[in-house]
Design a protein around this motif. Structure first.
Motif, mmCIF file in Angstrom:
data_model
loop_
_atom_site.group_PDB
_atom_site.id
_atom_site.type_symbol
_atom_site.label_atom_id
_atom_site.label_comp_id
_atom_site.label_asym_id
_atom_site.label_seq_id
_atom_site.Cartn_x
_atom_site.Cartn_y
_atom_site.Cartn_z
ATOM 1 N N VAL A 98 -4.505 38.583 12.847
ATOM 2 C CA VAL A 98 -5.419 37.735 13.623
ATOM 3 C C VAL A 98 -6.457 37.113 12.702
ATOM 4 C CG1 VAL A 98 -6.937 37.626 15.637
ATOM 5 C CG2 VAL A 98 -5.132 39.374 15.537
ATOM 6 N N ASP A 99 -6.509 35.779 12.706
ATOM 7 C CA ASP A 99 -7.529 35.061 11.929
ATOM 8 C C ASP A 99 -8.678 34.706 12.868
ATOM 9 O OD1 ASP A 99 -8.750 33.792 9.798
ATOM 10 O OD2 ASP A 99 -7.719 31.885 10.138
ATOM 11 N N THR A 100 -9.887 35.046 12.475
ATOM 12 C CA THR A 100 -11.046 34.836 13.354
ATOM 13 C C THR A 100 -12.009 33.809 12.735
ATOM 14 O OG1 THR A 100 -12.273 36.636 12.308
ATOM 15 C CG2 THR A 100 -10.915 37.215 14.214
ATOM 16 N N LYS A 141 -11.013 34.320 4.855
ATOM 17 C CA LYS A 141 -10.264 34.972 5.945
ATOM 18 C C LYS A 141 -8.885 34.333 6.146
ATOM 19 C CE LYS A 141 -13.685 34.151 8.778
ATOM 20 N NZ LYS A 141 -14.719 33.750 7.819
ATOM 21 N N SER A 142 -8.873 32.994 6.295
ATOM 22 C CA SER A 142 -7.600 32.325 6.607
ATOM 23 C C SER A 142 -6.622 32.443 5.437
ATOM 24 C CB SER A 142 -7.849 30.851 6.946
ATOM 25 O OG SER A 142 -8.747 30.747 8.021
ATOM 26 N N THR A 143 -7.126 32.261 4.228
ATOM 27 C CA THR A 143 -6.273 32.367 3.033
ATOM 28 C C THR A 143 -5.678 33.777 2.947
ATOM 29 O OG1 THR A 143 -7.770 30.827 1.921
ATOM 30 C CG2 THR A 143 -6.261 32.071 0.509
ATOM 31 N N LEU A 172 -7.635 32.417 16.153
ATOM 32 C CA LEU A 172 -8.747 32.342 17.109
ATOM 33 C C LEU A 172 -9.798 31.349 16.638
ATOM 34 C CD1 LEU A 172 -9.181 36.108 17.997
ATOM 35 C CD2 LEU A 172 -7.635 34.408 18.988
ATOM 36 N N ASP A 173 -9.464 30.615 15.590
ATOM 37 C CA ASP A 173 -10.393 29.607 15.056
ATOM 38 C C ASP A 173 -9.724 28.241 15.134
ATOM 39 O OD1 ASP A 173 -12.551 28.408 13.890
ATOM 40 O OD2 ASP A 173 -12.159 29.141 11.863
ATOM 41 N N THR A 174 -9.371 27.852 16.369
ATOM 42 C CA THR A 174 -8.593 26.612 16.505
ATOM 43 C C THR A 174 -9.454 25.374 16.288
ATOM 44 O OG1 THR A 174 -8.950 26.757 18.869
ATOM 45 C CG2 THR A 174 -6.853 27.574 18.047
HETATM 46 MG MG MG Z 1 -10.810 30.317 8.388
#
Ligand code: MG
Ligand code: ATP
Length: 309
Positions: free
Chosen positions: A130-132, A39-41, A62-64
């Motif tokens: 948005v990264d979750t 997801k983040s990549t 949203l994944d701090t």
């Molecule tokens: Mg991630």
């Protein structure tokens, strides 16, 4: 299996064109309850691709707890500073988890902060990426109801597919949709109740093997069938490549690498094309008359990390 879930009766629920609502930034949520699916990549690569197409882009993390996207962008800013480059940067906003102990109060706190962050991002950008987190959290649910486009990266494995559907091991028949498909369905219903435009749900396969293995073929068959059953589009995915791991420390994406560099291998060129194809498949509504935002000097002088083994 939880009750109340109805698979899409009609495949027309799948949107083939994600049109921009006038005056509103387009929200692309990258989501999958399965951790480590890319997801983040993927979120960062899409954000940079959109910047390079002249769009104004905000990223919302949203994944701090992991903070991968924020760390990636910090690395990018540090690299640009070290090398004296101008690298295209999104406007980055992070929404940390609430510290309140009471669940209802924490949910209300997170809702208020999420809405404020989204409003800030929307006001400043054409796209909000948005990264979750790879789990079912209140913030992640909020994001899913706001998605104009939902992109779900899926590792090419039946373990990862298990969150979308249960599959008969002998026949590969889909037995029933499972938790993440149900969650998306509920968010779709919420949007419908609010009179909002339906989400364009796109599933992409990630870390595809270059080998023509049986698993790869079986996954393709099941995903295509599932797409019709629960209402998503399938985008050509990204291959398994070491370069994705190497780029993180300098905060770079494949789109930053210079054409013609001695260390840019054919594998990198193919990987970059896969990213471009993915962005094209998303069919995002780009703002009219985009102009290049990043200086050509960026690409020309960007060092390519060591080639893949
Ligand atoms: Mg991630
Ligand atoms: N196409 C790819 N080829 C090789 N490695 C990849 C690819 N995509 C992602 N990875 C690697 O897989 C790991 C997980 O990727 P990433 O952190 O983007 O996933 P995630 O879904 O955001 O994870 P989480 O659910 O923990 O937030 C990272 O080590 C990343 O470098």
């Amino acid at each position: 299996m939880s009750t109340g879930f109805q698979p899409a009766a009609n495949p027309s629920i799948v949107q083939t064109q994600a049109a921009r609502e006038p005056g509103r930034a387009h929200v692309l949520v990258v989501g999958n309850e399965k951790g480590g699916s890319g997801k983040s990549t993927t979120a960062l690569h899409i954000a940079i691709a959109l910047l390079k197409q002249g769009a104004r882009v905000a990223t919302l993390d949203l994944d701090t707890r992991q903070g991968t996207l924020g760390r990636y962008l910090e690395n990018r800013a540090a690299y640009a500073k070290r090398k004296g480059l101008e690298l295209a940067m999104p406007i980055h906003v992070a929404v940390p988890l609430s510290a309140l102990a009471d669940r209802a109060a924490a949910d209300a706190d997170e809702t208020a902060r999420f809405e404020a962050a989204l409003a800030t991002a929307r006001a400043a950008a054409d796209f909000v990426v948005v990264d979750t987190p790879g789990s079912d959290t209140h913030l992640s649910r909020l994001a899913h109801t706001q998605a104009d486009t939902l992109l779900t990266p899926l590792n090419d494995s039946f373990i990862d597919l298990d969150l979308l559907a249960r599959v008969d091991p002998d026949t590969l028949r889909i037995l029933r949709p499972s938790v993440y498909a149900e969650a998306v369905w509920r968010q779709r219903q919420l949007r419908a109740v609010q009179g909002r435009r339906p989400v364009d749900w796109v599933v992409m396969r990630n870390r595809l093997s270059s080998l023509a293995a049986r698993n790869k073929r079986d996954m393709a068959v099941v995903i295509e069938t599932l797409a019709k059953r629960i209402g998503f589009r399938v985008a050509a995915g990204l291959s398994e490549r070491v370069i994705y791991k190497e780029l993180f420390l300098n905060g770079l994406t494949l789109l930053d690498l210079k054409c013609g560099s001695a260390s840019l291998t054919l594998s990198h060129v193919a990987a970059r094309q896969e990213v471009r194809d993915l962005v094209a498949a998303l069919n995002l509504p780009l703002p009219a008359a985009p102009g290049p935002k990043d200086a050509p000097a960026t690409e020309a002088s960007t060092q390519v990390p060591p080639p893949e083994e």
